[in-house]
Design an enzyme around this catalytic site. Structure first.
Site: not given
Ligand code: BT5
Length: 327
Positions: A124, A189, A324
């Site tokens: 996001r 996560k 918190r």
């Molecule tokens: C999400 O955003 O968690 C949404 C992720 C969705 C990915 C899928 S893959 C298929 C489709 N195609 C795409 O291009 N996207 C979707 P958000 O809540 O904004 O979290 C992003 C944050 O998660 C990053 O800033 C990191 O801190 C963390 N992150 C990034 N990659 C990660 C991973 N592989 N595992 C765990 N945390 C991760």
């Protein structure tokens, strides 16, 4: 990665040694061409083909590559007609971006795409989603909803519930949901969800539902993740077959889209409660530079976050929630 490189990788996916000569014969090219392709493949994060003198080339561990037949076999036949297109891509920027650009506007039902690897996977608000080749789930489903744009607000909640249920069916029990769109295991996560929608304000709308789920994420590839993370390999044994898992997720997503179109978010909210990890806890909600603190009181009917704070009970529709004192 081009088709010839992917074809070579499919042969090497078994983790056994393959001599350059045999590979060249099998793929009807020269040994030099095989060597060139190996060099190209080794530039992709997660691929590390070894070359041993006198033995040939091999991957240190086998790769469970995507297979459309194995994925579709998991989807109930009556639902398969609702999925006229499933595309498997070796490498793509982002499966969500791909579907948003390619989606056929007249297609009835869904279009799905799964990638071995994303070079610009997105989260996001411009954040990044990290994955390595062949070892994660990068899945997107595009679906046309006959609903107003505002009615799609709870869709990512419904998708979170869907992913949590599929993981439970695989035997995972330690996971929970963090508002609005994360699957966590013990504060780390495991999966993220990104819903992107376009269309008329009053509908219909096209929504692309994206799921990123870590199966085996090597620590060496996770340097850019700025929060605690985990993968299924760390919390579930044996590790589910990747194609079966993608098939199960797709089947569940198709059912979710059909149900959401008919009944909205309501049927998913009860299940959300079973997985909600913050219920009754004191949390911070961060919105840009602003932060509010309160007791987390669950979700509103629209999927917003309900906080009991100093000014009374309020519902919030965006922001990052954390326990918190923890960021
Ligand atoms: C999400 O955003 O968690 C949404 C992720 C969705 C990915 C899928 S893959 C298929 C489709 N195609 C795409 O291009 N996207 C979707 P958000 O809540 O904004 O979290 C992003 C944050 O998660 C990053 O800033 C990191 O801190 C963390 N992150 C990034 N990659 C990660 C991973 N592989 N595992 C765990 N945390 C991760």
């Amino acid at each position: 990665m081009n088709a010839a490189e992917y074809q070579l990788l499919r042969v090497l996916a078994d983790g056994q040694f393959h001599s350059g000569e045999v590979l060249a014969g099998q793929l009807a090219v020269t040994r030099a061409a095989i060597w060139k392709r190996i060099q190209k493949l080794n530039q992709i994060p997660g691929i590390d083909i070894q070359s041993v003198h006198g033995k040939g080339y091999r991957l240190p561990t086998p790769l469970d590559l995507l297979d459309a037949d194995a994925i579709l076999a998991r989807i109930e036949p009556s639902l398969r007609s609702r999925l006229p297109q499933l595309q498997l891509l070796p490498v793509v920027h982002s499966t969500n971006e791909f579907l948003l650009n390619q989606c056929n506007p007249v297609l009835h039902g869904g279009q799905a795409c799964v990638a071995e690897h994303q070079t610009a996977g997105r989260g996001r608000r411009g954040r990044q989603w990290v994955s390595v080749f062949g070892k994660n789930v990068c899945l997107s489903l595009a679906w046309r909803f006959d609903l107003a744009m505002a009615d799609l607000a709870g869709l990512s909640i419904a998708v979170g519930v869907t992913v949590a249920r599929v993981l439970s069916a695989q035997g995972l029990y330690a996971h929970g949901l963090k508002w609005p769109n994360d699957v966590h295991v013990q504060g780390k996560k495991l999966a993220g969800i990104l819903v992107e929608a376009s269309g008329e304000m009053e509908g219909p709308c096209l929504a692309v539902l994206g799921i990123g789920l870590n199966l085996q994420l090597p620590a060496s590839a996770a340097g850019d993740i700025d929060q605690p993370w985990t993968d299924l390999a760390a919390c579930l044994s044996p590790l589910p077959d990747r194609n079966r898992l993608v098939g199960d997720l797709l089947e569940a997503l198709l059912n979710t889209c059909i149900q959401y179109q008919q009944q909205g978010l309501a049927p998913f909210l009860e299940t959300w409660k079973e997985y909600d990890i913050y219920m009754g806890k004191q949390v911070d909600l961060l919105m840009g530079d602003n932060m509010v603190t309160g007791i987390y009181a669950g979700l509103s009917d629209q999927g917003g976050l309900v906080l009991d704070g100093p000014g009374g009970r309020k519902t919030w529709y965006s922001g990052e929630v954390s326990l918190r004192g923890k960021t």
